[in-house]
Motif scaffolding. Structure first.
Motif, PDB file in Angstrom:
ATOM      1  N   ILE A 129      -0.867  -5.717   7.385  1.00  0.00           N
ATOM      2  CA  ILE A 129      -0.666  -5.161   6.047  1.00  0.00           C
ATOM      3  C   ILE A 129      -1.876  -4.350   5.606  1.00  0.00           C
ATOM      4  CG2 ILE A 129      -0.281  -5.764   3.610  1.00  0.00           C
ATOM      5  CD1 ILE A 129       1.324  -8.170   4.593  1.00  0.00           C
ATOM      6  N   LEU A 130      -3.064  -4.733   6.050  1.00  0.00           N
ATOM      7  CA  LEU A 130      -4.267  -3.968   5.707  1.00  0.00           C
ATOM      8  C   LEU A 130      -4.085  -2.492   6.031  1.00  0.00           C
ATOM      9  CD1 LEU A 130      -7.323  -3.913   4.889  1.00  0.00           C
ATOM     10  CD2 LEU A 130      -7.819  -4.282   7.322  1.00  0.00           C
ATOM     11  N   GLU A 131      -3.596  -2.193   7.231  1.00  0.00           N
ATOM     12  CA  GLU A 131      -3.362  -0.805   7.619  1.00  0.00           C
ATOM     13  C   GLU A 131      -2.238  -0.169   6.813  1.00  0.00           C
ATOM     14  OE1 GLU A 131      -3.420   0.304  11.913  1.00  0.00           O
ATOM     15  OE2 GLU A 131      -3.472  -1.876  12.146  1.00  0.00           O
ATOM     16  N   LEU A 132      -1.131  -0.886   6.683  1.00  0.00           N
ATOM     17  CA  LEU A 132       0.032  -0.328   6.000  1.00  0.00           C
ATOM     18  C   LEU A 132      -0.269  -0.024   4.543  1.00  0.00           C
ATOM     19  CD1 LEU A 132       2.686  -2.738   7.523  1.00  0.00           C
ATOM     20  CD2 LEU A 132       2.401  -0.313   8.076  1.00  0.00           C
ATOM     21  N   SER A 133      -1.022  -0.917   3.887  1.00  0.00           N
ATOM     22  CA  SER A 133      -1.357  -0.677   2.478  1.00  0.00           C
ATOM     23  C   SER A 133      -2.323   0.491   2.339  1.00  0.00           C
ATOM     24  CB  SER A 133      -1.955  -1.940   1.853  1.00  0.00           C
ATOM     25  OG  SER A 133      -3.169  -2.307   2.488  1.00  0.00           O
ATOM     26  N   ARG A 134      -3.162   0.697   3.356  1.00  0.00           N
ATOM     27  CA  ARG A 134      -4.072   1.833   3.338  1.00  0.00           C
ATOM     28  C   ARG A 134      -3.295   3.149   3.419  1.00  0.00           C
ATOM     29  NH1 ARG A 134      -8.791   4.235   1.822  1.00  0.00           N
ATOM     30  NH2 ARG A 134      -9.258   5.950   3.225  1.00  0.00           N
TER      31      ARG A 134
ATOM     32  N   GLU B  20      -0.733  -0.251  -1.739  1.00  0.00           N
ATOM     33  CA  GLU B  20      -0.562  -1.695  -1.842  1.00  0.00           C
ATOM     34  C   GLU B  20       0.730  -2.080  -2.547  1.00  0.00           C
ATOM     35  OE1 GLU B  20      -3.897  -3.903  -3.234  1.00  0.00           O
ATOM     36  OE2 GLU B  20      -5.334  -2.838  -1.975  1.00  0.00           O
ATOM     37  N   GLN B  21       1.260  -1.225  -3.421  1.00  0.00           N
ATOM     38  CA  GLN B  21       2.519  -1.552  -4.075  1.00  0.00           C
ATOM     39  C   GLN B  21       3.670  -1.585  -3.069  1.00  0.00           C
ATOM     40  OE1 GLN B  21       2.958   1.244  -7.325  1.00  0.00           O
ATOM     41  NE2 GLN B  21       1.923  -0.143  -8.747  1.00  0.00           N
TER      42      GLN B  21
END
Length: 310
Positions: free
Chosen positions: A263-268, A272-273
């Protein structure tokens, strides 16, 4: 071969050879770690269990443990370039060009190993809990100062791996020039199978194998990637890990996260929403061709005990 470790009715762990949808349980008290310590131990055990298993258990109903429930050590690398670049950006860091010279790793916690179907509790105090979609190699024959050209010959098999991560704790720790530590050591899931290299030989591609990897949150596809995208090969990782020291049977070498595999990559990338961190009540499912699945219900964390008086 595909091996697993299942818990018998009396509560004791027993290794078994997976044949189709059945586990053929090895007679006696030997564990997979014992078999790895003997040259050709897995092959000899397979002959025994095919001929005269202690029991035959349906895979779907078996109580599976991690294949190596308590490994001697766990080293987790950062061997996928896409993950390293994006995650550094997400943590507000600049990728040091020396990453292209050193296949770096950290030591994780063997006491926090989880089975493929175990629930996972959010790390105490964390509000940014994440999964990491990885593959790990298990050391068969030990050795020191291995040659990267031949080091992969020391691998007994491969596992699906999830390095559960408290991103907020990890970021705080690493600003102190140490870690990750508590940001990483509350849980690491493995399994369900130890898959020997011969099972994957026809998938060889690039620096590894053509193995598709996927992660789902509450049934929604979040991550997808391929093990063949490794920048550093497992042979190179083993050579670096064994430099000036010794790898022993059962040591686990994690690949690090596949690109977009957390998720760290995806939210970047997407915000984050769109990709919030894990919450209690979520279900995470990780898959990899030939290696099986990890599925975990996320449980609420606890409040950390204060380290000093207010």
């Amino acid at each position: 071969m595909k091996w697993c470790t299942q818990r018998s009715e009396d509560g004791s762990p027993h290794p078994g050879l997976v044949l189709g949808s059945w586990i053929h349980v090895l007679p006696g008290d030997q564990q997979l770690l014992d078999l790895l310590a003997v040259p050709d131990g897995l092959a000899a055990a397979a002959e025994v269990v095919r001929r005269d298993p202690a029991a035959v258990v349906a895979l779907d109903s078996a109580r599976l443990l991690a294949p190596i429930p308590t490994p001697p050590s766990i080293r987790d690398f950062m061997a996928f370039e896409a993950h390293v670049v994006t995650s550094h950006e997400a943590l507000g860091q600049v990728l040091d060009p020396d990453w292209y010279e050193l296949p770096v790793f950290y030591f994780s916690n063997p006491a926090a190993v989880q089975a493929a179907r175990d629930d996972v509790r959010i790390s105490p105090g964390s509000t940014a809990f994440d999964y990491e979609l990885e593959v790990a190699a298990v050391i068969g024959s030990g050795g020191a100062d291995l040659d990267p050209a031949t080091a992969a010959e020391h691998i007994a098999g491969y596992l699906l791996m999830c390095d559960w991560s408290a991103r907020d704790l990890q970021a705080r720790e690493m600003r102190q020039w140490l870690g990750p530590a508590k940001g990483k050591d509350s849980a690491t899931s493995f399994g369900p199978f130890l898959v020997t290299p011969d099972e994957l030989a026809d998938r060889h591609s690039g620096t590894a194998y053509d193995i598709s990897m996927r992660a789902y949150r509450n049934g929604e596809l979040y991550s997808s990637g391929n093990l063949a995208d490794l920048y550093w090969s497992f042979g190179q990782m083993l050579a670096y890990a064994s430099r000036g020291t010794r790898l022993v049977p059962g040591d686990i070498i994690g690949s690090g996260t596949v690109g977009t595999g957390c998720i760290l990559e995806l939210s970047r990338v997407h915000g984050e929403q769109a990709y919030p961190y894990l919450r209690a009540g979520d279900t995470v499912r990780l898959e990899a061709d030939e290696l099986g699945t990890i599925e975990a219900a996320i449980l609420p964390g606890t409040d950390p005990i204060p380290l000093r008086k207010a």
